[in-house]
Design a protein around this motif. Structure first.
Motif, short mmCIF file in Angstrom:
data_model
loop_
_atom_site.label_atom_id
_atom_site.label_comp_id
_atom_site.label_asym_id
_atom_site.label_seq_id
_atom_site.Cartn_x
_atom_site.Cartn_y
_atom_site.Cartn_z
N ALA A 79 7.84 -3.97 -6.02
CA ALA A 79 6.49 -4.13 -5.89
C ALA A 79 6.04 -5.04 -4.98
O ALA A 79 5.03 -4.65 -4.26
CB ALA A 79 5.99 -4.57 -7.41
N ARG A 80 6.66 -6.20 -4.83
CA ARG A 80 6.51 -7.11 -3.66
C ARG A 80 6.41 -6.60 -2.46
O ARG A 80 5.42 -6.92 -1.59
CB ARG A 80 7.29 -8.33 -3.82
CG ARG A 80 6.86 -9.43 -5.12
CD ARG A 80 7.31 -10.75 -4.67
NE ARG A 80 8.86 -10.70 -4.66
CZ ARG A 80 9.55 -10.84 -5.76
NH1 ARG A 80 9.17 -10.95 -6.71
NH2 ARG A 80 10.92 -10.58 -5.77
N ALA A 81 7.23 -5.68 -2.19
CA ALA A 81 7.33 -5.20 -0.89
C ALA A 81 6.30 -3.94 -0.43
O ALA A 81 6.18 -3.64 0.66
CB ALA A 81 8.83 -4.35 -0.70
N ALA A 82 5.85 -3.56 -1.31
CA ALA A 82 4.55 -2.69 -1.30
C ALA A 82 3.36 -3.46 -0.93
O ALA A 82 2.29 -3.50 -1.19
CB ALA A 82 4.13 -2.04 -2.49
N SER A 83 3.26 -4.10 0.48
CA SER A 83 2.39 -4.82 0.98
C SER A 83 1.08 -3.69 1.37
O SER A 83 1.35 -2.90 1.81
CB SER A 83 2.63 -5.46 2.15
OG SER A 83 1.51 -6.26 2.88
N PRO A 84 -0.20 -4.29 0.71
CA PRO A 84 -1.38 -3.47 1.11
C PRO A 84 -1.68 -3.72 2.37
O PRO A 84 -2.67 -2.97 3.08
CB PRO A 84 -2.41 -4.37 0.06
CG PRO A 84 -1.99 -5.74 -0.19
CD PRO A 84 -0.52 -5.48 -0.16
N TYR A 133 9.18 1.74 -11.43
CA TYR A 133 9.38 2.10 -10.31
C TYR A 133 8.27 3.21 -9.68
O TYR A 133 7.79 3.23 -8.55
CB TYR A 133 10.84 2.43 -9.68
CG TYR A 133 11.82 1.31 -9.96
CD1 TYR A 133 11.65 0.36 -9.16
CD2 TYR A 133 12.65 1.50 -10.94
CE1 TYR A 133 12.43 -0.71 -9.34
CE2 TYR A 133 13.72 0.53 -11.02
CZ TYR A 133 13.76 -0.63 -10.20
OH TYR A 133 14.60 -1.63 -10.44
N ALA A 134 8.36 4.32 -10.35
CA ALA A 134 7.55 5.37 -10.11
C ALA A 134 6.23 5.20 -9.93
O ALA A 134 5.48 5.75 -9.13
CB ALA A 134 7.83 6.67 -10.92
N ALA A 135 5.42 4.27 -10.72
CA ALA A 135 4.20 3.85 -10.61
C ALA A 135 3.80 3.01 -9.53
O ALA A 135 2.78 3.24 -8.92
CB ALA A 135 3.86 2.93 -12.04
N VAL A 136 4.72 2.41 -8.86
CA VAL A 136 4.50 1.65 -7.62
C VAL A 136 4.36 2.73 -6.58
O VAL A 136 3.54 2.59 -5.67
CB VAL A 136 5.75 0.69 -7.18
CG1 VAL A 136 5.51 0.04 -5.87
CG2 VAL A 136 5.72 -0.45 -8.58
N LEU A 137 5.37 3.61 -6.64
CA LEU A 137 5.25 4.63 -5.50
C LEU A 137 4.22 5.62 -5.45
O LEU A 137 3.68 5.85 -4.63
CB LEU A 137 6.62 5.50 -5.77
CG LEU A 137 7.97 4.85 -5.06
CD1 LEU A 137 9.16 5.53 -5.37
CD2 LEU A 137 7.97 4.49 -3.73
N ALA A 138 3.95 6.00 -6.65
CA ALA A 138 2.54 6.54 -6.96
C ALA A 138 1.41 6.00 -6.44
O ALA A 138 0.60 6.73 -5.84
CB ALA A 138 2.42 6.85 -8.42
N GLY A 139 1.06 4.75 -6.81
CA GLY A 139 0.17 3.88 -6.29
C GLY A 139 0.20 4.05 -4.58
O GLY A 139 -0.98 4.31 -3.99
#
Length: 227
Positions: A79-84, A133-139
């Motif tokens: 999740a931390r790698a998913a930078s906005p 994991y899927a929730a992070v990618l879905a976002g």
């Protein structure tokens, strides 16, 4: 009057549980779930086997706890790698690279988390964390659709498919890595066969991560299939 534990007793029990849990994590990282016996954990923690059973009445409960702790660390890193601050497609690539890179650096633990045969309690936990994991990618995919960066698609299906595909692609390399002895660290000097082998494995890992991130971006329509 029922017995009430004092704060000192509670603190001692909490410290003992944490020591046992840390020992179990270390044993799984070295030997996988198959090697995570109550006796091995007790030896690593420096306690009697009875102390382990006092906190974890069965091996099933102990390994489920290990799975939850280890998996949460991986989900948090993911999740931390998913930078906005990045475009959605770049964030998808970053989280896949993070996931695969961490897995390939610690193949025994990663194989245990992803695929090692375990009892139903851990299998149930696997489903919970796959959804995380899927929730992070879905976002991320949803953000990309909203900004026009990605084509319209079913974000839940795309995310679940990516989690399944990436995990499946890693199982084989992780299974091999989980059975390989740790690389030795010879003194500095001319290149040796061991160093050459290690460099070759590094190249294989780099290529695998690149292919996985490319696959992920193509799968969500961030990159043309003809590119």
């Amino acid at each position: 009057m029922p017995y009430r534990r004092t704060p000192r007793v509670e603190a001692r029990l909490s410290a003992s549980r944490e020591r046992i849990r840390a020992a179990a994590l270390a044993v799984v990282a070295e030997r996988g779930y198959a090697g995570c016996s109550i006796a091995a954990v007790a030896r690593r923690a420096g306690v009697a086997t009875g102390s382990v059973y006092r906190h974890f009445p069965s091996k099933s409960e102990l390994v489920a706890e290990v799975f939850r702790v280890a998996s949460q660390r991986e989900v948090d890193a993911f999740a931390r790698a998913a930078s906005p601050a990045r475009p959605a497609a770049e964030s998808v690539a970053a989280v896949i690279e993070t996931f695969a890179g961490r897995a390939l650096r610690a193949p025994r633990m990663a194989y245990a988390l992803l695929a090692e045969p375990v009892d139903p309690a851990v299998d149930a936990e696997r489903l919970v964390f796959r959804r995380a994991y899927a929730a992070v990618l879905a976002g991320l995919i949803g953000r990309g659709i909203a900004t026009g960066e990605l084509p319209d698609q079913d974000v839940e299906v795309s995310a679940a498919a990516l989690v399944g595909a990436i995990g499946e692609a890693l199982v084989g390399p992780l299974a091999v890595g989980a059975t390989r002895p740790a690389d030795p660290y010879p003194p500095a000097g001319p290149a040796s066969p061991t160093r050459t082998d290690a460099a070759a494995r590094d190249r294989v890992r780099t290529d695998l991560i690149f292919n996985l991130t490319s696959f992920a971006q193509r799968s969500i329509g961030a990159v043309s299939a003809n590119t």
